[in-house]
Design a protein around this motif. Structure first.
Motif, PDB file in Angstrom:
ATOM      1  N   PRO A 186       0.821  -1.221   0.000  1.00 17.05           N
ATOM      2  CA  PRO A 186       0.000   0.000   0.000  1.00 17.05           C
ATOM      3  C   PRO A 186       0.850   1.263   0.000  1.00 17.05           C
ATOM      4  N   ILE A 187       1.995   1.244   0.693  1.00 13.20           N
ATOM      5  CA  ILE A 187       2.878   2.405   0.728  1.00 13.20           C
ATOM      6  C   ILE A 187       3.452   2.671  -0.660  1.00 13.20           C
ATOM      7  N   PHE A 188       3.961   1.622  -1.260  1.00 17.69           N
ATOM      8  CA  PHE A 188       4.646   1.782  -2.540  1.00 17.69           C
ATOM      9  C   PHE A 188       3.660   2.049  -3.675  1.00 17.69           C
ATOM     10  N   ASP A 189       2.502   1.382  -3.659  1.00 18.41           N
ATOM     11  CA  ASP A 189       1.513   1.602  -4.724  1.00 18.41           C
ATOM     12  C   ASP A 189       1.011   3.045  -4.724  1.00 18.41           C
ATOM     13  N   ALA A 190       0.823   3.616  -3.537  1.00 17.69           N
ATOM     14  CA  ALA A 190       0.320   4.991  -3.435  1.00 17.69           C
ATOM     15  C   ALA A 190       1.454   6.018  -3.444  1.00 17.69           C
ATOM     16  N   ARG A 191       2.718   5.528  -3.483  1.00 20.85           N
ATOM     17  CA  ARG A 191       3.903   6.380  -3.501  1.00 20.85           C
ATOM     18  C   ARG A 191       3.879   7.382  -2.341  1.00 20.85           C
ATOM     19  N   LEU A 192       3.645   6.847  -1.157  1.00 17.20           N
ATOM     20  CA  LEU A 192       3.659   7.657   0.062  1.00 17.20           C
ATOM     21  C   LEU A 192       5.095   7.706   0.570  1.00 17.20           C
ATOM     22  N   ARG A 193       5.825   8.755   0.226  1.00 11.57           N
ATOM     23  CA  ARG A 193       7.270   8.789   0.455  1.00 11.57           C
ATOM     24  C   ARG A 193       7.614   9.292   1.855  1.00 11.57           C
ATOM     25  N   SER A 194       7.190  10.491   2.191  1.00  7.52           N
ATOM     26  CA  SER A 194       7.446  10.978   3.557  1.00  7.52           C
ATOM     27  C   SER A 194       6.425  10.353   4.493  1.00  7.52           C
ATOM     28  N   ARG A 195       6.940   9.686   5.554  1.00  5.88           N
ATOM     29  CA  ARG A 195       6.018   9.004   6.482  1.00  5.88           C
ATOM     30  C   ARG A 195       6.428   9.289   7.913  1.00  5.88           C
ATOM     31  N   LEU A 196       5.386   9.457   8.758  1.00  5.78           N
ATOM     32  CA  LEU A 196       5.596   9.781  10.160  1.00  5.78           C
ATOM     33  C   LEU A 196       4.625   8.945  10.983  1.00  5.78           C
ATOM     34  N   HIS A 197       5.124   8.188  11.957  1.00  6.39           N
ATOM     35  CA  HIS A 197       4.310   7.291  12.771  1.00  6.39           C
ATOM     36  C   HIS A 197       4.627   7.502  14.251  1.00  6.39           C
ATOM     37  N   VAL A 198       3.590   7.681  15.043  1.00  8.57           N
ATOM     38  CA  VAL A 198       3.767   7.812  16.500  1.00  8.57           C
ATOM     39  C   VAL A 198       2.784   6.861  17.187  1.00  8.57           C
ATOM     40  N   PRO A 199       3.107   6.427  18.408  1.00  8.42           N
ATOM     41  CA  PRO A 199       2.221   5.473  19.088  1.00  8.42           C
ATOM     42  C   PRO A 199       0.994   6.130  19.698  1.00  8.42           C
ATOM     43  N   LEU A 200      -0.079   5.363  19.763  1.00  9.13           N
ATOM     44  CA  LEU A 200      -1.270   5.708  20.546  1.00  9.13           C
ATOM     45  C   LEU A 200      -1.204   4.910  21.840  1.00  9.13           C
ATOM     46  N   ARG A 201      -1.213   5.608  22.965  1.00  7.31           N
ATOM     47  CA  ARG A 201      -1.091   4.918  24.256  1.00  7.31           C
ATOM     48  C   ARG A 201      -2.341   5.161  25.100  1.00  7.31           C
ATOM     49  N   ALA A 202      -2.794   4.091  25.754  1.00  5.60           N
ATOM     50  CA  ALA A 202      -3.916   4.180  26.702  1.00  5.60           C
ATOM     51  C   ALA A 202      -3.639   3.215  27.837  1.00  5.60           C
ATOM     52  N   ARG A 203      -3.887   3.670  29.066  1.00  2.83           N
ATOM     53  CA  ARG A 203      -3.658   2.847  30.252  1.00  2.83           C
ATOM     54  C   ARG A 203      -2.224   2.312  30.292  1.00  2.83           C
ATOM     55  N   GLY A 204      -1.277   3.145  29.811  1.00  2.00           N
ATOM     56  CA  GLY A 204       0.127   2.795  29.890  1.00  2.00           C
ATOM     57  C   GLY A 204       0.615   1.820  28.842  1.00  2.00           C
ATOM     58  N   GLU A 205      -0.220   1.444  27.873  1.00  2.21           N
ATOM     59  CA  GLU A 205       0.172   0.474  26.863  1.00  2.21           C
ATOM     60  C   GLU A 205      -0.048   1.049  25.463  1.00  2.21           C
ATOM     61  N   VAL A 206       0.751   0.578  24.510  1.00  2.00           N
ATOM     62  CA  VAL A 206       0.553   0.958  23.117  1.00  2.00           C
ATOM     63  C   VAL A 206      -0.683   0.248  22.589  1.00  2.00           C
ATOM     64  N   MET A 207      -1.665   1.006  22.139  1.00  2.00           N
ATOM     65  CA  MET A 207      -2.899   0.414  21.618  1.00  2.00           C
ATOM     66  C   MET A 207      -3.001   0.551  20.100  1.00  2.00           C
ATOM     67  N   GLY A 208      -2.026   1.248  19.498  1.00  2.00           N
ATOM     68  CA  GLY A 208      -2.067   1.435  18.063  1.00  2.00           C
ATOM     69  C   GLY A 208      -1.092   2.505  17.636  1.00  2.00           C
ATOM     70  N   ALA A 209      -1.341   3.095  16.458  1.00  2.00           N
ATOM     71  CA  ALA A 209      -0.445   4.121  15.933  1.00  2.00           C
ATOM     72  C   ALA A 209      -1.227   5.115  15.091  1.00  2.00           C
ATOM     73  N   LEU A 210      -0.752   6.368  15.091  1.00  2.00           N
ATOM     74  CA  LEU A 210      -1.259   7.411  14.210  1.00  2.00           C
ATOM     75  C   LEU A 210      -0.187   7.672  13.161  1.00  2.00           C
ATOM     76  N   SER A 211      -0.570   7.661  11.881  1.00  2.00           N
ATOM     77  CA  SER A 211       0.403   7.763  10.793  1.00  2.00           C
ATOM     78  C   SER A 211      -0.002   8.862   9.823  1.00  2.00           C
ATOM     79  N   CYS A 212       0.990   9.653   9.405  1.00  5.05           N
ATOM     80  CA  CYS A 212       0.787  10.695   8.406  1.00  5.05           C
ATOM     81  C   CYS A 212       1.744  10.446   7.241  1.00  5.05           C
ATOM     82  N   SER A 213       1.299  10.747   6.035  1.00  6.69           N
ATOM     83  CA  SER A 213       2.137  10.517   4.861  1.00  6.69           C
ATOM     84  C   SER A 213       1.954  11.640   3.850  1.00  6.69           C
ATOM     85  N   LYS A 214       3.053  11.931   3.121  1.00  5.89           N
ATOM     86  CA  LYS A 214       3.034  12.879   2.007  1.00  5.89           C
ATOM     87  C   LYS A 214       3.692  12.233   0.804  1.00  5.89           C
TER      88      LYS A 214
END
Length: 414
Positions: free
Chosen positions: A118-146
Motif C-alpha cells: 500500500p505504501i509503494f503503490d500509493a507512492r507515500l514517500r514521507s512518512r511519520l508514525h507515533v504510538p497511541l497509548r492508553a492505560r500505559g500500553e501501546v494500543m495502536g499508531a497514528l500515521s501521516c504521509s506525504k
C-alpha cells in the motif's frame, strides 16, 4: 524542498482545541479520522492519514484511513498480523516513533514478509508514525504521509504525538463502546436463538403429545374394541359343548391380561385429570393410580411450596413434566420396591424444581440408569431445556430424581 515556515504557537493551540470539538458526536472510527484529518491539516499537512488499532489478541491490528485510498482500508474488516505490519517495531514498543524521509527507499519497511505494497503503490514517500497509548500500553499508531520526500521534521513528530495523545483516550473509549455493542448484539442474538429454540421445542412437545393422544384414542376405539369382541366370542365358544373349554381358557386369560395392560397404556397416554383440574391435582391422581394399579402398599406424598406455579406453565411444559414424573414413579414401583414415594415441588427466581424421592432399593445397579425409561426422561427434559439428575437418596437409601426447569425472567416492575 524549501523549509516550511514555522507555525505560531497560538495557531497550533487553536487547532489542538479544534480536535476536541471535531470529535464531539463521532461514534465510529471512520467518521472520527475524517474529522481529525480536516482539523489538523493546517498544522500537520498530509496526503494520507491512518489510525492502526491493536486488537484484543495483540497479534493483529485493524486500520482506518482517510485521504489517498489504499488497501489499508481492507484491514478494518480483515485484520493484519502485526508481524507483517511495516511499523511493527513501533506497535511492539521497540521504537518511540518512526520518521522516514523516503519510504520508497527505507529498508525499515522492507523486511521479509512485510505487507508494504500500500505504501509503494500509493507512492507515500514521507512518512511519520507515533504510538497511541492508553492505560500505559501501546494500543495502536497514528500515521501521516506525504507524496513529497523529506517533508516531515522532528517538530512534526512532536505535533503528531500531541495529536495522538489527544486521540488515544477517545479511541480507547470508542473501542470499548464498540466491543460492548458487539457483545450486546451477540447476547441478543443468543437470547433470540434460545427463545426461538424454546418455542420450537414447546411446539414439538405439543405435537408429540397430540400424536400420542391420537394413538391412544385409536387404540381405545379400534384395537381395544376388537380385543373386547374377540374376548366375548371366546366366552361364547366356551359355552358350546363342541369346543373343549380347557383349550380356550388359557387364551381367554391371556387376552384378558393383554386388554388390561392396554387399558393401562391408554390411561397413561392422556392425563385427563391434569388437563381438567391442573398440575398438582394431576400429580396426586398419578401417585394414587400408580400405586393402586401396582397392588403394592406404598405411601405417597406430594408437597408444593410454589403456590401452584406448575399450573401457570404452558400446557406442553406441564405435560412433559408430568410424563417425566410418571416415568420416575413407575420406575420406582417396578424396580425399587419402595415403602413410600414423595414428590416435592419448589422454585427459585430462575427455576422450577421437581424432586421424586423413594426409599426403595436404590441405585444398586448401574444398569438401572440405562433403561429406556430413564432415557425417555432425559430426552423429555432436553426438549424443555431442563436438567434431570438421578442420584442416591438421603443417607444412601432409595433414589432421588431431580428435575430443574428454567423459568422466564420476571417482568420488571413499572
Amino acid at each position: 524542498m524549501a523549509p516550511r515556515a514555522p507555525i505560531a504557537a497560538e495557531h497550533v493551540l487553536h487547532h489542538f482545541l479544534g480536535i476536541s470539538r471535531a470529535l464531539a458526536g463521532r461514534l465510529d472510527f471512520q467518521s472520527m479520522i475524517d474529522a481529525v484529518s480536516e482539523e489538523i491539516r493546517f498544522i500537520l499537512p498530509h496526503d494520507h492519514l491512518d489510525v492502526s488499532l491493536i486488537l484484543d489478541g495483540h497479534s493483529h491490528l485493524s486500520a482506518y484511513e482517510t485521504g489517498v485510498h489504499t488497501s489499508w482500508s481492507d484491514f478494518a474488516v480483515h485484520p493484519l498480523p502485526i508481524a507483517q505490519s511495516p511499523i511493527r517495531a513501533l506497535l511492539l514498543g521497540e521504537e518511540a516513533y518512526i520518521l522516514s524521509d523516503d519510504a520508497m527507499n527505507d529498508e525499515r519497511f522492507r523486511f521479509p514478509g512485510a505487507l508494504n505494497h500500500p505504501i509503494f503503490d500509493a507512492r507515500l514517500r514521507s512518512r511519520l508514525h507515533v504510538p497511541l497509548r492508553a492505560r500505559g500500553e501501546v494500543m495502536g499508531a497514528l500515521s501521516c504521509s506525504k507524496h513529497t520526500a523529506h517533508y516531515y521534521t522532528l517538530d512534526d513528530v512532536r505535533h503528531t504525538q500531541h495529536v495522538a495523545d489527544l486521540l488515544a483516550s477517545y479511541l480507547y473509549a470508542l473501542r470499548q463502546t464498540d466491543k460492548a455493542k458487539q457483545l450486546a448484539i451477540a447476547q441478543a442474538q443468543i437470547r433470540a436463538r434460545e427463545e426461538g429454540l424454546r418455542l420450537g421445542v414447546l411446539r414439538l412437545t405439543e405435537e408429540l403429545e397430540n400424536e400420542r393422544q391420537r394413538i391412544g384414542m385409536d387404540l381405545h376405539d379400534q384395537t381395544l374394541a376388537d380385543m373386547t369382541r374377540l374376548h366375548r366370542r371366546i366366552g361364547r365358544l366356551q359355552l358350546q359343548d363342541s369346543v373343549p373349554g380347557s383349550e380356550l381358557a388359557p387364551i381367554s386369560l391371556a387376552l384378558q391380561e393383554s386388554m388390561q395392560e392396554l387399558r393401562l397404556i391408554i390411561d397413561a397416554v392422556k392425563p385427563t385429570v391434569l388437563q381438567l383440574f391442573g398440575f398438582e391435582e394431576g400429580l396426586e391422581d398419578l401417585l394414587l393410580r400408580s400405586v393402586r394399579n401396582s397392588g403394592l402398599a406404598i405411601a405417597t406424598h406430594l408437597h408444593d411450596s410454589t403456590e401452584g406455579l406448575g399450573n401457570r406453565l404452558a400446557e406442553a411444559q406441564q405435560i412433559a413434566l408430568f410424563r417425566i414424573i410418571q416415568e420416575a414413579v413407575n420406575n420406582a414401583i417396578k424396580h425399587a420396591a419402595p415403602g413410600s414415594i414423595t414428590v416435592n415441588i419448589t422454585a427459585t427466581d430462575s427455576h422450577l424444581h421437581l424432586t421424586i424421592l423413594d426409599d426403595g432399593l436404590g441405585l444398586d445397579s448401574a444398569s438401572r440408569l440405562e433403561t429406556g425409561g430413564i432415557k425417555n426422561m432425559q430426552v423429555r427434559a432436553q426438549l424443555l431445556s431442563a436438567q434431570v439428575q438421578i442420584d442416591k437418596g438421603p443417607h444412601g437409601k432409595g433414589t432421588c430424581v431431580q428435575v430443574s426447569l428454567p423459568l422466564p425472567p420476571s417482568p420488571e416492575p413499572l
